[in-house]
Design a protein around this motif. Structure first.
Motif, PDB file in Angstrom:
ATOM      1  N   VAL A 203      -2.425   1.390 -32.501  1.00 36.71           N
ATOM      2  CA  VAL A 203      -3.845   1.034 -32.508  1.00 36.71           C
ATOM      3  C   VAL A 203      -4.068  -0.130 -31.554  1.00 36.71           C
ATOM      4  CG1 VAL A 203      -5.807   0.302 -33.901  1.00 36.71           C
ATOM      5  CG2 VAL A 203      -4.084   1.853 -34.875  1.00 36.71           C
ATOM      6  N   VAL A 204      -4.824   0.137 -30.499  1.00 36.51           N
ATOM      7  CA  VAL A 204      -5.086  -0.845 -29.455  1.00 36.51           C
ATOM      8  C   VAL A 204      -6.295  -1.690 -29.852  1.00 36.51           C
ATOM      9  CG1 VAL A 204      -5.666  -1.149 -27.013  1.00 36.51           C
ATOM     10  CG2 VAL A 204      -4.178   0.742 -27.726  1.00 36.51           C
ATOM     11  N   PRO A 205      -6.256  -2.989 -29.636  1.00 43.38           N
ATOM     12  CA  PRO A 205      -7.433  -3.827 -29.923  1.00 43.38           C
ATOM     13  C   PRO A 205      -8.640  -3.422 -29.081  1.00 43.38           C
ATOM     14  CG  PRO A 205      -5.475  -5.183 -29.612  1.00 43.38           C
ATOM     15  CD  PRO A 205      -5.100  -3.797 -29.196  1.00 43.38           C
ATOM     16  N   THR A 206      -9.818  -3.805 -29.558  1.00 43.89           N
ATOM     17  CA  THR A 206     -11.056  -3.484 -28.866  1.00 43.89           C
ATOM     18  C   THR A 206     -11.785  -4.751 -28.443  1.00 43.89           C
ATOM     19  OG1 THR A 206     -12.278  -3.390 -30.941  1.00 43.89           O
ATOM     20  CG2 THR A 206     -11.353  -1.322 -30.122  1.00 43.89           C
ATOM     21  N   ARG A 207     -12.669  -4.579 -27.474  1.00 44.65           N
ATOM     22  CA  ARG A 207     -13.618  -5.622 -27.082  1.00 44.65           C
ATOM     23  C   ARG A 207     -15.001  -5.001 -27.094  1.00 44.65           C
ATOM     24  NH1 ARG A 207     -11.885  -8.254 -21.541  1.00 44.65           N
ATOM     25  NH2 ARG A 207     -13.681  -9.556 -22.127  1.00 44.65           N
ATOM     26  N   ARG A 208     -15.882  -5.553 -27.906  1.00 46.77           N
ATOM     27  CA  ARG A 208     -17.224  -4.987 -28.083  1.00 46.77           C
ATOM     28  C   ARG A 208     -17.138  -3.492 -28.399  1.00 46.77           C
ATOM     29  NH1 ARG A 208     -21.492  -7.705 -27.629  1.00 46.77           N
ATOM     30  NH2 ARG A 208     -22.788  -5.872 -27.146  1.00 46.77           N
ATOM     31  N   LEU A 209     -16.283  -3.173 -29.343  1.00 50.36           N
ATOM     32  CA  LEU A 209     -16.113  -1.832 -29.909  1.00 50.36           C
ATOM     33  C   LEU A 209     -15.393  -0.861 -28.988  1.00 50.36           C
ATOM     34  CD1 LEU A 209     -19.679  -1.321 -31.497  1.00 50.36           C
ATOM     35  CD2 LEU A 209     -17.705  -2.521 -32.453  1.00 50.36           C
ATOM     36  N   ARG A 210     -14.976  -1.306 -27.806  1.00 45.52           N
ATOM     37  CA  ARG A 210     -14.348  -0.426 -26.821  1.00 45.52           C
ATOM     38  C   ARG A 210     -12.874  -0.769 -26.662  1.00 45.52           C
ATOM     39  NH1 ARG A 210     -19.464  -1.741 -25.532  1.00 45.52           N
ATOM     40  NH2 ARG A 210     -20.849  -0.044 -24.839  1.00 45.52           N
ATOM     41  N   MET A 211     -12.053   0.246 -26.386  1.00 47.00           N
ATOM     42  CA  MET A 211     -10.651  -0.005 -26.159  1.00 47.00           C
ATOM     43  C   MET A 211     -10.478  -1.028 -25.033  1.00 47.00           C
ATOM     44  SD  MET A 211      -7.480   2.573 -25.136  1.00 47.00           S
ATOM     45  CE  MET A 211      -7.390   3.429 -26.711  1.00 47.00           C
ATOM     46  N   ASP A 212      -9.603  -1.985 -25.248  1.00 47.41           N
ATOM     47  CA  ASP A 212      -9.316  -3.021 -24.254  1.00 47.41           C
ATOM     48  C   ASP A 212      -8.199  -2.513 -23.340  1.00 47.41           C
ATOM     49  OD1 ASP A 212      -8.549  -5.211 -22.782  1.00 47.41           O
ATOM     50  OD2 ASP A 212      -8.473  -6.589 -24.479  1.00 47.41           O
ATOM     51  N   PRO A 213      -8.489  -2.177 -22.081  1.00 46.02           N
ATOM     52  CA  PRO A 213      -7.451  -1.633 -21.201  1.00 46.02           C
ATOM     53  C   PRO A 213      -6.306  -2.613 -20.955  1.00 46.02           C
ATOM     54  CG  PRO A 213      -9.634  -1.232 -20.293  1.00 46.02           C
ATOM     55  CD  PRO A 213      -9.802  -2.198 -21.419  1.00 46.02           C
ATOM     56  N   VAL A 214      -6.604  -3.909 -20.924  1.00 41.83           N
ATOM     57  CA  VAL A 214      -5.551  -4.910 -20.711  1.00 41.83           C
ATOM     58  C   VAL A 214      -4.595  -4.905 -21.901  1.00 41.83           C
ATOM     59  CG1 VAL A 214      -5.078  -7.361 -20.404  1.00 41.83           C
ATOM     60  CG2 VAL A 214      -7.024  -6.309 -19.222  1.00 41.83           C
ATOM     61  N   ALA A 215      -5.147  -4.868 -23.102  1.00 44.42           N
ATOM     62  CA  ALA A 215      -4.302  -4.825 -24.298  1.00 44.42           C
ATOM     63  C   ALA A 215      -3.502  -3.531 -24.351  1.00 44.42           C
ATOM     64  CB  ALA A 215      -5.159  -4.973 -25.549  1.00 44.42           C
ATOM     65  N   ALA A 216      -4.129  -2.421 -23.960  1.00 37.62           N
ATOM     66  CA  ALA A 216      -3.415  -1.145 -23.953  1.00 37.62           C
ATOM     67  C   ALA A 216      -2.240  -1.191 -22.976  1.00 37.62           C
ATOM     68  CB  ALA A 216      -4.375  -0.014 -23.581  1.00 37.62           C
ATOM     69  N   ALA A 217      -2.473  -1.739 -21.785  1.00 33.99           N
ATOM     70  CA  ALA A 217      -1.397  -1.834 -20.791  1.00 33.99           C
ATOM     71  C   ALA A 217      -0.253  -2.690 -21.313  1.00 33.99           C
ATOM     72  CB  ALA A 217      -1.948  -2.404 -19.488  1.00 33.99           C
ATOM     73  N   ARG A 218      -0.589  -3.781 -21.972  1.00 36.85           N
ATOM     74  CA  ARG A 218       0.444  -4.667 -22.510  1.00 36.85           C
ATOM     75  C   ARG A 218       1.260  -3.953 -23.591  1.00 36.85           C
ATOM     76  NH1 ARG A 218      -2.690  -8.386 -23.788  1.00 36.85           N
ATOM     77  NH2 ARG A 218      -2.966  -7.879 -26.010  1.00 36.85           N
ATOM     78  N   MET A 219       0.594  -3.222 -24.474  1.00 36.29           N
ATOM     79  CA  MET A 219       1.308  -2.514 -25.536  1.00 36.29           C
ATOM     80  C   MET A 219       2.210  -1.428 -24.964  1.00 36.29           C
ATOM     81  SD  MET A 219      -1.781  -2.291 -28.344  1.00 36.29           S
ATOM     82  CE  MET A 219      -0.839  -1.339 -29.534  1.00 36.29           C
TER      83      MET A 219
END
Length: 469
Positions: A203-219
């Protein structure tokens, strides 16, 4: 007053006169139902016990009268929710478009087997033609294809199985796919059915209800460093709770860079791609390896109509195709798919006419105009509610879902929902976002217009004022 009283149980093959009488009776009742929809309640709860008991009875030894049996159906259908109602503003309305429903009945009587192209090539071409048109609508390349399914869940399962096979092969150890808390749970369910453990779903964190691409890349990077195997990234083009669209261009770029299958859940939002605003909102979807669309949501068709589109149909066939000696007489028809090799269903009804006939009968422009109206209605609801000091409306709608809450908090929201829905005139749903209770309004039904929406907003405001007291 309905007059058909034929007892058709004595013969499984009624004569022409009886068939015509049955058809007239059903069409007459359909017309009566449609005429009554503007005044009919959107919901009716708490009165179904007797009807449920009757419906649980086994069939009789001798057949009954056709009209009485239709009466029984209509009485049973009068309980619960009516998603065809112009006052149905909850979840994702399914329109029950009359032209599609009649097309489906016509197709079911013909009962052609379209799992294999050789057995009904022109009908398979009819279905495949709609799929190719949809693939082009989403910007997929020439040669893209897909499958008409029972809905988004089955389409998602076929996509996840194709992605698993294409990116992981037979070894599923360490598999990881990436979603957010707002991704529809059918993705995690499909992963489980496809043989992946719950730990495979990240489960990737979100920013303003949207998937955070930076967090996804890090994970993804962290998982690879641990020896795990990322294989699928799921973006959403219209989340269930709020209708929010993930940053599809950035997610598509990330998936391509990392070699992940890019799946886009456009089950709700996909139809809006027909409009200029929808195309802008769904920019980036053309990078997807697979896209799920539910025509029973934003194309106004009846429940049970989903679509899976794939960039490369070979990936579907590689994951799903099989065979047996009993199929040795069948021939491959050049340019047409054998749908039984593209998904989990080996037997399926012909679903093409329910899509093909309305699109050709009404024309694409009619659907586009209706969808543009729904986008306008959502903005009307947003502006009206946001301007009212009784309500908190924290997010502008990306598409047609508007979420709001009374400023008095969660319990006030629950009481307002109960009060509004108890009227039977409209029906709303609720959701929880970031730990807070919200009411949810979605004017996507093709029978909901400005007059109906304004009446609903007035009912909501009256209820809120009464509770604020």
């Amino acid at each position: 007053m309905h007059r058909t009283s034929q007892r058709t149980g004595q013969s499984l093959e009624p004569d022409r006169q009886t068939v015509e009488a049955m058809g007239r009776e059903i069409v007459s009742r359909i017309a009566d139902y449609l005429d009554g929809l503007p005044q009919a309640p959107a919901s009716r709860f708490g009165e179904a016990a007797d009807a449920v008991a009757r419906m649980l009875q086994p069939p009789p030894e001798e057949g009954g009268g056709f009209d009485r049996l239709l009466d029984a159906f209509q009485e049973a259908a009068a309980h619960g929710l009516d998603p065809s109602s112009p006052g149905y503003l909850a979840y994702f309305p399914a329109g029950g478009l009359v032209s599609s429903a009649l097309a489906d009945a016509f197709a079911q009587v013909h009962n052609r087997f379209t799992t294999v192209a050789d057995l009904a090539p022109a009908l398979v071409a009819m279905e495949h033609g709609v799929l190719r048109w949809l693939a082009g609508l989403f910007g997929l390349p020439e040669g893209a294809g897909g499958l008409v399914t029972t809905g988004g869940s089955l389409a998602t399962l076929a996509a996840v199985v194709a992605a698993r096979h294409d990116r992981l092969g037979e070894d599923l150890a360490g598999a990881r796919l990436y979603v957010t808390e707002h991704t529809h749970f059918c993705v995690a369910k499909a992963a489980r059915i496809a043989g992946l453990p719950a730990s495979a779903v990240r489960v990737v964190p979100t920013r303003r209800l949207r998937m955070d691409p930076v967090a996804a890349a890090r994970m993804i990077e962290e998982d690879r460093a641990r020896g795990l195997r990322p294989f699928l990234l799921a973006g959403t083009a219209g989340t269930t709770s709020t209708g929010t669209v993930d940053p599809l261009p950035e997610l598509g770029e990330l998936a391509a860079r990392e070699g992940l299958w890019f799946h886009v859940d456009a089950a709700y939002g996909g139809g809006l791609r027909l409009t200029a605003r929808g195309r802008a909102r769904l920019a980036g979807v053309e990078r997807a390896d697979s896209i799920v669309v539910d025509p029973h949501k934003s194309l106004f068709l009846s429940y049970g109509t989903g679509v899976l589109l794939v960039r490369d149909p070979v990936t579907l066939r590689a994951a799903h195709a099989g065979g047996g000696d009993y199929l040795q007489d069948l021939r491959t028809v050049g340019g047409l798919p054998d749908f039984g090799h593209d998904g989990p269903e080996l037997t399926r009804e012909f679903r093409g006419l329910r899509l093909w006939l309305p699109l050709h009968l009404h024309g694409v422009a009619a659907f586009r105009a209706a969808l543009d109206e729904k986008l306008d209605l959502a903005w009307l609801a947003y502006r009206e509610l946001a301007a009212d000091p009784l309500f908190e409306v924290p997010w502008e709608p990306d598409l047609t879902v508007v979420v709001f809450r009374p400023r008095d908090g969660d319990e006030a929201g629950r009481r307002l929902l109960d009060r509004v829905n108890a009227t039977g005139r409209i029906f709303l749903s609720s959701t929880t976002v970031e730990g807070r209770y919200f009411l949810r309004l979605n004017p996507t039904g093709h029978r909901t217009h400005e007059a109906e929406l304004r009446a609903a907003l007035e009912l909501i405001r009256d209820g809120a004022r009464a509770l604020a007291g």
